[in-house]
Write a protein that holds these residues in place. Structure first.
Motif, PDB file in Angstrom:
ATOM      1  N   PHE A 173      62.459 116.091  71.760  1.00  0.00           N
ATOM      2  CA  PHE A 173      63.588 116.984  71.999  1.00  0.00           C
ATOM      3  C   PHE A 173      64.815 116.198  72.492  1.00  0.00           C
ATOM      4  CE2 PHE A 173      60.329 120.509  72.740  1.00  0.00           C
ATOM      5  CZ  PHE A 173      60.543 121.061  71.495  1.00  0.00           C
ATOM      6  N   GLU A 174      64.570 115.155  73.278  1.00  0.00           N
ATOM      7  CA  GLU A 174      65.708 114.345  73.734  1.00  0.00           C
ATOM      8  C   GLU A 174      66.427 113.700  72.558  1.00  0.00           C
ATOM      9  OE1 GLU A 174      65.586 111.784  77.276  1.00  0.00           O
ATOM     10  OE2 GLU A 174      63.523 112.515  77.550  1.00  0.00           O
ATOM     11  N   ARG A 175      65.669 113.160  71.629  1.00  0.00           N
ATOM     12  CA  ARG A 175      66.295 112.515  70.470  1.00  0.00           C
ATOM     13  C   ARG A 175      67.054 113.524  69.621  1.00  0.00           C
ATOM     14  NH1 ARG A 175      61.455 109.796  70.737  1.00  0.00           N
ATOM     15  NH2 ARG A 175      60.483 111.061  69.092  1.00  0.00           N
ATOM     16  N   GLN A 176      66.622 114.787  69.680  1.00  0.00           N
ATOM     17  CA  GLN A 176      67.324 115.840  68.967  1.00  0.00           C
ATOM     18  C   GLN A 176      68.479 116.416  69.789  1.00  0.00           C
ATOM     19  OE1 GLN A 176      63.879 118.463  68.039  1.00  0.00           O
ATOM     20  NE2 GLN A 176      64.461 118.145  65.896  1.00  0.00           N
ATOM     21  N   LYS A 177      68.647 115.894  71.006  1.00  0.00           N
ATOM     22  CA  LYS A 177      69.672 116.374  71.927  1.00  0.00           C
ATOM     23  C   LYS A 177      69.462 117.830  72.335  1.00  0.00           C
ATOM     24  CE  LYS A 177      73.094 113.048  70.272  1.00  0.00           C
ATOM     25  NZ  LYS A 177      72.743 112.076  71.340  1.00  0.00           N
ATOM     26  N   GLN A 178      68.194 118.267  72.300  1.00  0.00           N
ATOM     27  CA  GLN A 178      67.839 119.586  72.816  1.00  0.00           C
ATOM     28  C   GLN A 178      67.353 119.380  74.258  1.00  0.00           C
ATOM     29  OE1 GLN A 178      65.653 122.271  70.097  1.00  0.00           O
ATOM     30  NE2 GLN A 178      65.736 120.616  68.573  1.00  0.00           N
ATOM     31  N   PHE A 179      68.302 119.150  75.136  1.00  0.00           N
ATOM     32  CA  PHE A 179      67.959 118.658  76.467  1.00  0.00           C
ATOM     33  C   PHE A 179      67.257 119.695  77.339  1.00  0.00           C
ATOM     34  CE2 PHE A 179      71.567 115.931  75.126  1.00  0.00           C
ATOM     35  CZ  PHE A 179      70.854 114.742  75.063  1.00  0.00           C
ATOM     36  N   LYS A 181      65.112 121.917  76.319  1.00  0.00           N
ATOM     37  CA  LYS A 181      63.705 121.873  75.900  1.00  0.00           C
ATOM     38  C   LYS A 181      63.039 120.588  76.374  1.00  0.00           C
ATOM     39  CE  LYS A 181      63.938 124.811  71.773  1.00  0.00           C
ATOM     40  NZ  LYS A 181      63.694 124.869  70.295  1.00  0.00           N
ATOM     41  N   ALA A 182      63.793 119.499  76.354  1.00  0.00           N
ATOM     42  CA  ALA A 182      63.243 118.224  76.807  1.00  0.00           C
ATOM     43  C   ALA A 182      62.894 118.287  78.290  1.00  0.00           C
ATOM     44  CB  ALA A 182      64.245 117.105  76.550  1.00  0.00           C
ATOM     45  N   ILE A 183      63.795 118.849  79.078  1.00  0.00           N
ATOM     46  CA  ILE A 183      63.537 118.971  80.517  1.00  0.00           C
ATOM     47  C   ILE A 183      62.301 119.825  80.761  1.00  0.00           C
ATOM     48  CG2 ILE A 183      64.424 119.942  82.673  1.00  0.00           C
ATOM     49  CD1 ILE A 183      67.268 119.226  81.553  1.00  0.00           C
ATOM     50  N   ALA A 184      62.188 120.932  80.037  1.00  0.00           N
ATOM     51  CA  ALA A 184      61.026 121.816  80.202  1.00  0.00           C
ATOM     52  C   ALA A 184      59.734 121.097  79.855  1.00  0.00           C
ATOM     53  CB  ALA A 184      61.204 123.065  79.336  1.00  0.00           C
ATOM     54  N   ALA A 185      59.765 120.305  78.788  1.00  0.00           N
ATOM     55  CA  ALA A 185      58.561 119.579  78.369  1.00  0.00           C
ATOM     56  C   ALA A 185      58.177 118.526  79.408  1.00  0.00           C
ATOM     57  CB  ALA A 185      58.784 118.929  77.007  1.00  0.00           C
ATOM     58  N   HIS A 186      59.162 117.796  79.938  1.00  0.00           N
ATOM     59  CA  HIS A 186      58.855 116.779  80.946  1.00  0.00           C
ATOM     60  C   HIS A 186      58.368 117.419  82.245  1.00  0.00           C
ATOM     61  CE1 HIS A 186      60.175 113.605  78.416  1.00  0.00           C
ATOM     62  NE2 HIS A 186      61.465 113.888  78.470  1.00  0.00           N
ATOM     63  N   ARG A 220      68.212 115.456  82.314  1.00  0.00           N
ATOM     64  CA  ARG A 220      69.192 116.286  83.039  1.00  0.00           C
ATOM     65  C   ARG A 220      70.576 115.636  82.985  1.00  0.00           C
ATOM     66  NH1 ARG A 220      65.460 117.841  88.312  1.00  0.00           N
ATOM     67  NH2 ARG A 220      64.464 119.703  87.395  1.00  0.00           N
ATOM     68  N   ALA A 221      70.603 114.322  83.157  1.00  0.00           N
ATOM     69  CA  ALA A 221      71.890 113.612  83.104  1.00  0.00           C
ATOM     70  C   ALA A 221      72.499 113.715  81.711  1.00  0.00           C
ATOM     71  CB  ALA A 221      71.695 112.146  83.511  1.00  0.00           C
ATOM     72  N   ALA A 222      71.670 113.568  80.687  1.00  0.00           N
ATOM     73  CA  ALA A 222      72.177 113.640  79.309  1.00  0.00           C
ATOM     74  C   ALA A 222      72.684 115.028  78.977  1.00  0.00           C
ATOM     75  CB  ALA A 222      71.065 113.241  78.333  1.00  0.00           C
ATOM     76  N   SER A 223      72.071 116.054  79.571  1.00  0.00           N
ATOM     77  CA  SER A 223      72.475 117.428  79.273  1.00  0.00           C
ATOM     78  C   SER A 223      73.855 117.754  79.845  1.00  0.00           C
ATOM     79  CB  SER A 223      71.448 118.418  79.827  1.00  0.00           C
ATOM     80  OG  SER A 223      71.482 118.436  81.253  1.00  0.00           O
ATOM     81  N   LYS A 224      74.325 116.949  80.788  1.00  0.00           N
ATOM     82  CA  LYS A 224      75.616 117.214  81.433  1.00  0.00           C
ATOM     83  C   LYS A 224      76.758 116.439  80.784  1.00  0.00           C
ATOM     84  CE  LYS A 224      73.335 118.136  85.850  1.00  0.00           C
ATOM     85  NZ  LYS A 224      73.121 117.672  87.243  1.00  0.00           N
ATOM     86  N   LYS A 225      76.438 115.589  79.836  1.00  0.00           N
ATOM     87  CA  LYS A 225      77.491 114.787  79.190  1.00  0.00           C
ATOM     88  C   LYS A 225      78.248 115.588  78.141  1.00  0.00           C
ATOM     89  CE  LYS A 225      75.177 110.353  79.929  1.00  0.00           C
ATOM     90  NZ  LYS A 225      74.578 109.160  79.293  1.00  0.00           N
TER      91      LYS A 225
END
Length: 225
Positions: A173-179, A181-186, A220-225
């Motif tokens: 999800f991170e590589r897809q920039k679906q942050f 979903k990525a946070i939820a998975a982590h 989380r940091a990537a989601s704020k950019k």
């Protein structure tokens, strides 16, 4: 077989006519170098014709032809491919998983279930979760993201606390920039790690916890950019 008046083929003919239940795997192979392999190729063809003449659903019959091999050099590839062919009647491997992935009309998991239902041998090996997760990672590497998620979700259906599957989904999800979903998975990976803590040594637990927390912070940091 010729040296004994073709007794193996004659015995096979007699047994197949009886329609016995075998639940066995039978594998033949031959090369094409030397008189023995030219002769044996005819015996393989004859056995194949017998099994066509007397259909035997309880007998798995497969054979291979290995060009440029003689009576001795044919042995090594025969062992390799014979065992490979037989193993696929006990369980799925990566080649079969990739074959099923080509059918976009049905989930891979459903195709695997049907594959097992059609097997006639008395022994089968269900796919291990770590392998399913590995196949998912392989799909991910090939850019087959839908198929990768199918594999990760299959693992989590089997074990909702399989930490690596949650992490794998998070990275995808991170590589897809679906942050989100990525946070939820982590975060699910971190919660599952706590569930699995008692099954792990302290060093591995600490290592995984450290890097999962870093994954969460990075997402989380990537989601704020």
């Amino acid at each position: 077989v010729q040296y004994f008046d073709f007794q193996v083929l004659k015995a096979a003919d007699a047994h197949l006519q009886k329609g016995e239940a075998y639940h066995k795997f039978l594998y033949y192979s031959h090369g094409d170098v030397g008189s023995l392999e030219h002769e044996f190729s005819q015996h393989v063809t004859h056995m194949d014709s017998l099994l066509r003449q007397y259909p035997t659903p309880s007998l798995v019959w497969e054979w291979d032809y290995f060009p440029n091999t003689d009576h001795w050099s044919v042995v090594a590839p025969s062992w390799n491919y014979g065992l490979l062919r037989m193993s696929r009647h006990f369980g799925v491997d990566q080649k079969l998983i990739e074959d099923f992935a080509k059918n976009k009309e049905q989930p891979i998991k459903d195709q695997v279930s049907r594959y097992y239902e059609t097997k006639i041998l008395d022994f089968s090996v269900p796919p291990a979760m770590r392998l399913l997760n590995y196949y998912g990672s392989e799909f991910d590497e090939m850019g087959m993201l839908e198929e990768a998620l199918q594999m990760y979700d299959w693992v989590l259906d089997l074990d909702p606390h399989f930490v690596r599957a949650h992490r794998s989904k998070g990275w995808l999800f991170e590589r897809q920039k679906q942050f989100n979903k990525a946070i939820a998975a982590h975060e699910a990976a971190l919660a599952s790690l706590e569930v699995k803590k008692g099954e792990m040594d302290a060093e591995q637990y600490g290592y995984d916890k450290k890097y999962i927390k870093e994954d969460i912070e990075d997402a989380r940091a990537a989601s704020k950019k």
